[in-house]
Motif scaffolding. Structure first.
Motif, mmCIF file in Angstrom:
data_model
loop_
_atom_site.group_PDB
_atom_site.id
_atom_site.type_symbol
_atom_site.label_atom_id
_atom_site.label_comp_id
_atom_site.label_asym_id
_atom_site.label_seq_id
_atom_site.Cartn_x
_atom_site.Cartn_y
_atom_site.Cartn_z
ATOM 1 N N TYR A 89 0.845 -1.202 0.000
ATOM 2 C CA TYR A 89 0.000 0.000 0.000
ATOM 3 C C TYR A 89 0.883 1.255 0.000
ATOM 4 O O TYR A 89 0.525 2.261 0.623
ATOM 5 N N SER A 90 2.020 1.213 -0.650
ATOM 6 C CA SER A 90 2.981 2.314 -0.541
ATOM 7 C C SER A 90 3.241 2.951 -1.896
ATOM 8 O O SER A 90 3.116 2.314 -2.947
ATOM 9 N N LYS A 91 3.643 4.211 -1.861
ATOM 10 C CA LYS A 91 3.811 5.009 -3.075
ATOM 11 C C LYS A 91 5.141 5.742 -3.027
ATOM 12 O O LYS A 91 5.552 6.237 -1.986
ATOM 13 N N ASN A 92 5.802 5.786 -4.180
ATOM 14 C CA ASN A 92 7.078 6.487 -4.324
ATOM 15 C C ASN A 92 8.146 5.826 -3.439
ATOM 16 O O ASN A 92 8.510 6.324 -2.378
ATOM 17 N N VAL A 93 8.628 4.690 -3.916
ATOM 18 C CA VAL A 93 9.592 3.880 -3.183
ATOM 19 C C VAL A 93 10.812 3.651 -4.076
ATOM 20 O O VAL A 93 10.677 3.232 -5.232
ATOM 21 N N HIS A 94 11.990 3.894 -3.528
ATOM 22 C CA HIS A 94 13.245 3.729 -4.264
ATOM 23 C C HIS A 94 14.111 2.724 -3.517
ATOM 24 O O HIS A 94 14.516 2.971 -2.384
ATOM 25 N N ILE A 95 14.390 1.586 -4.154
ATOM 26 C CA ILE A 95 15.228 0.542 -3.567
ATOM 27 C C ILE A 95 16.479 0.447 -4.426
ATOM 28 O O ILE A 95 16.402 0.082 -5.609
ATOM 29 N N THR A 96 17.643 0.787 -3.860
ATOM 30 C CA THR A 96 18.839 0.924 -4.684
ATOM 31 C C THR A 96 20.095 0.453 -3.946
ATOM 32 O O THR A 96 20.175 0.545 -2.719
ATOM 33 N N ASN A 97 21.030 -0.080 -4.703
ATOM 34 C CA ASN A 97 22.359 -0.439 -4.183
ATOM 35 C C ASN A 97 22.302 -1.475 -3.064
ATOM 36 O O ASN A 97 23.167 -1.498 -2.184
ATOM 37 N N CYS A 98 21.306 -2.340 -3.078
ATOM 38 C CA CYS A 98 21.115 -3.301 -1.987
ATOM 39 C C CYS A 98 21.550 -4.706 -2.397
ATOM 40 O O CYS A 98 21.602 -5.041 -3.579
ATOM 41 N N VAL A 99 21.815 -5.521 -1.381
ATOM 42 C CA VAL A 99 22.103 -6.942 -1.574
ATOM 43 C C VAL A 99 21.031 -7.747 -0.853
ATOM 44 O O VAL A 99 20.782 -7.539 0.344
ATOM 45 N N PHE A 100 20.391 -8.644 -1.578
ATOM 46 C CA PHE A 100 19.353 -9.490 -0.998
ATOM 47 C C PHE A 100 19.753 -10.949 -1.129
ATOM 48 O O PHE A 100 19.928 -11.469 -2.234
ATOM 49 N N ASN A 101 19.887 -11.612 0.009
ATOM 50 C CA ASN A 101 20.217 -13.024 0.077
ATOM 51 C C ASN A 101 19.246 -13.625 1.087
ATOM 52 O O ASN A 101 19.481 -13.573 2.296
ATOM 53 N N THR A 102 18.131 -14.169 0.602
ATOM 54 C CA THR A 102 16.961 -14.345 1.454
ATOM 55 C C THR A 102 16.378 -15.757 1.395
ATOM 56 O O THR A 102 16.650 -16.529 0.482
ATOM 57 N N GLY A 103 15.515 -16.042 2.390
ATOM 58 C CA GLY A 103 14.803 -17.305 2.428
ATOM 59 C C GLY A 103 13.502 -17.280 1.667
ATOM 60 O O GLY A 103 12.816 -18.302 1.566
ATOM 61 N N ASP A 104 13.137 -16.122 1.121
ATOM 62 C CA ASP A 104 11.902 -15.990 0.346
ATOM 63 C C ASP A 104 12.171 -14.966 -0.752
ATOM 64 O O ASP A 104 13.304 -14.811 -1.181
ATOM 65 N N ASP A 105 11.162 -14.239 -1.207
ATOM 66 C CA ASP A 105 11.362 -13.281 -2.288
ATOM 67 C C ASP A 105 12.349 -12.185 -1.875
ATOM 68 O O ASP A 105 12.289 -11.674 -0.747
ATOM 69 N N CYS A 106 13.230 -11.818 -2.791
ATOM 70 C CA CYS A 106 14.160 -10.719 -2.492
ATOM 71 C C CYS A 106 13.399 -9.413 -2.308
ATOM 72 O O CYS A 106 13.534 -8.730 -1.291
ATOM 73 N N ILE A 107 12.599 -9.046 -3.304
ATOM 74 C CA ILE A 107 11.705 -7.888 -3.207
ATOM 75 C C ILE A 107 10.320 -8.357 -3.623
ATOM 76 O O ILE A 107 10.161 -8.981 -4.676
ATOM 77 N N ALA A 108 9.304 -8.081 -2.800
ATOM 78 C CA ALA A 108 7.933 -8.466 -3.123
ATOM 79 C C ALA A 108 7.012 -7.261 -2.903
ATOM 80 O O ALA A 108 6.870 -6.798 -1.773
#
Length: 473
Positions: A277-296
């Protein structure tokens, strides 16, 4: 008569000039405008919060860096003092600090210095009283998230330290009901009637959130960090590990930047970052090593999502490194209020434990829509299942059929190279009642996929300079 004809010819000539000029201008606008110009405007519009120069070190409020003393009160005092002074920086210095949940306030930057590690208590009673939060897209009163901000403005979490949720096969994780995470047959877990089924019924019956009381005696895990109805949020530089549940979960937020963050957490439902339910989101320069979705990217589950009715939109993901996970960038499955205007570029996705690169998942109980997804310049090393998967029959809790037909359209992949495409290059499963619309692949090159394409109930994919296993499409 000759004069009239001359005037008529002049008018015709001017009209033609105007039409040609208009066409030329329109063509010029079309050539110069691209989806990622819009993405750049979204990024430019997200301003990092600014704070007064005041600093408040938790050591000055009685904190002890021994990894055993509970520093909840010291951290709370530092935050309260900073807030009363008009805001500033609350510093957690190098050392191990045990604490219960941390509740942020407006105009505060929680800063972890290099060498700082925050250990979150394994005593579940420390996460009481219950707070207004959510679980898998449905709001409720539950254990406090480990880091929580409710209806605050201008907040940040920065630094080079580590937040360690201390979840494990003996703490939080067993409640997911899977033996691999420590669940013992016959012990309480989230699928028991008093847990998720009770919450689902409350959501369908529009029970007020204040009456959806869980927490002690129930088995629904808390999020790691949750800004709830916040504006101007910055999460920068820090590392998250051993999360009980979803890691970074901005819900009902506006203007959020997640920059240079590392998520290294392999527990159940350990999604890296879930804007909802969010607006105007910037996801940058990140490392995702996860047990589920990296970004959902999400927007509520079933009736709750339709009642809230706030689409997640204007989400930009760039310069990120996706390793283990069920998907690199995912939309769903909780998307009942819809997702639109998602921009993904300049990312690397590569792991033998990464299932998919781009994924859209929903069903006819969720419904919702996904539209205007633009993916460009992605390097995919290895994925297990597919490069792009669109699934409108998604379900993990039994039959997920209802009366809310999802709409998926305008999904565009461009300039993508894949070294090992897994089982399928492209895997799409739409509905005969509502086809997936307008999927395009431009300059996409997929190698070593067991099957090139598996496409059901979709408009024909539009290919331009695209190869799968060397075959031109």
């Amino acid at each position: 008569m000759e004069t009239k004809n001359s005037m008529r010819n002049i008018i015709y000539f001017l009209a033609i000039v105007i039409v040609l000029t208009s066409c030329k201008e329109n063509k010029k606008v079309q050539v110069e405008t691209s989806p990622f110009d819009v993405a750049d405007k979204i990024i430019d519009g997200i301003k990092n919060p600014e704070f007064p120069d005041s600093t408040f070190n938790i050591l000055d409020f009685g904190a002890v860096a021994d990894g055993e003393t509970n520093n909840s009160e010291a951290i709370k005092k530092a935050i309260d003092s900073c807030s009363k002074a008009g805001g500033g920086k609350v510093i957690i210095p190098a050392g191990q600090f045990l604490t219960g949940p941390i509740h942020l306030k407006s105009n505060i930057n929680l800063h972890l210095e290099e060498g700082a590690e925050v250990l979150f208590s394994k005593n579940h009673e420390d996460y009481l009283p219950v707070v207004h939060t959510s679980y898998e897209g449905q709001e409720l009163m539950n254990y406090s998230p480990l880091i929580y901000a409710y209806k605050q403005k201008n907040i940040a979490i920065t630094g080079k330290g580590v937040f360690n949720g201390q979840a494990s096969n003996t703490n939080w994780w067993p409640w997911c009901s899977k033996e691999e995470y420590g669940y013992i047959e016959g012990t309480p877990q989230q699928k028991d009637e008093h847990n998720l089924p009770r919450l689902w019924e409350m959501a369908e019956n529009n029970t007020p959130v204040s009456e959806r009381i869980f927490g002690e005696g129930y088995q629904l895990r808390p999020q790691f960090i949750q800004p709830f109805e916040c504006e101007n949020v910055l999460i920068q530089g820090v590392t998250f590990t051993n999360a009980p549940f979803w890691v970074i979960h901005p819900i009902k937020c506006n203007n959020v930047r997640v920059d240079g963050v590392t998520v290294n957490s392999h527990g159940p439902n350990n999604d890296g970052c879930d804007p909802e339910y969010s607006k105007n989101v910037h996801i940058t320069n990140c490392v995702f090593n996860t047990g589920d979705d990296c970004i959902a990217i999400k927007s509520g589950r079933n009736n709750d999502g339709r009642v809230v009715n706030i689409p997640s939109e204007n989400i930009v993901v760039e310069n990120c490194d996706m390793k283990d996970g069920h998907g690199g960038v995912v939309m769903g499955s909780e998307i009942s209020a819809g997702v639109r205007n998602v921009y993904v570029r300049n990312c690397k996705m590569d792991s033998p434990e990464l299932d998919r690169a781009i994924r859209i998942k929903t069903n006819t109980l969720r419904g919702g829509f996904v539209e205007n997804v633009f993916v460009k310049n992605i390097q995919v090393g290895q994925v297990k299942e597919s490069v792009l998967r669109i699934n409108t029959y998604y379900g993990i809790y039994g039959t997920q059929e209802g009366g809310f037909m999802p709409t998926i359209k305008n999904i565009h992949l461009e300039d993508i190279t894949v070294e090992n495409g897994g089982k399928y290059g492209i895997l799409i499963k739409g509905r005969p009642e509502k086809l997936v619309e307008n999927v395009t692949l431009t300059n996409v090159h997929i190698k070593k996929a067991e099957t090139d394409l598996s496409v059901e109930n979709s408009e024909p994919i539009k290919f331009k300079n695209t190869t799968i296993n060397g075959k031109q499409y």
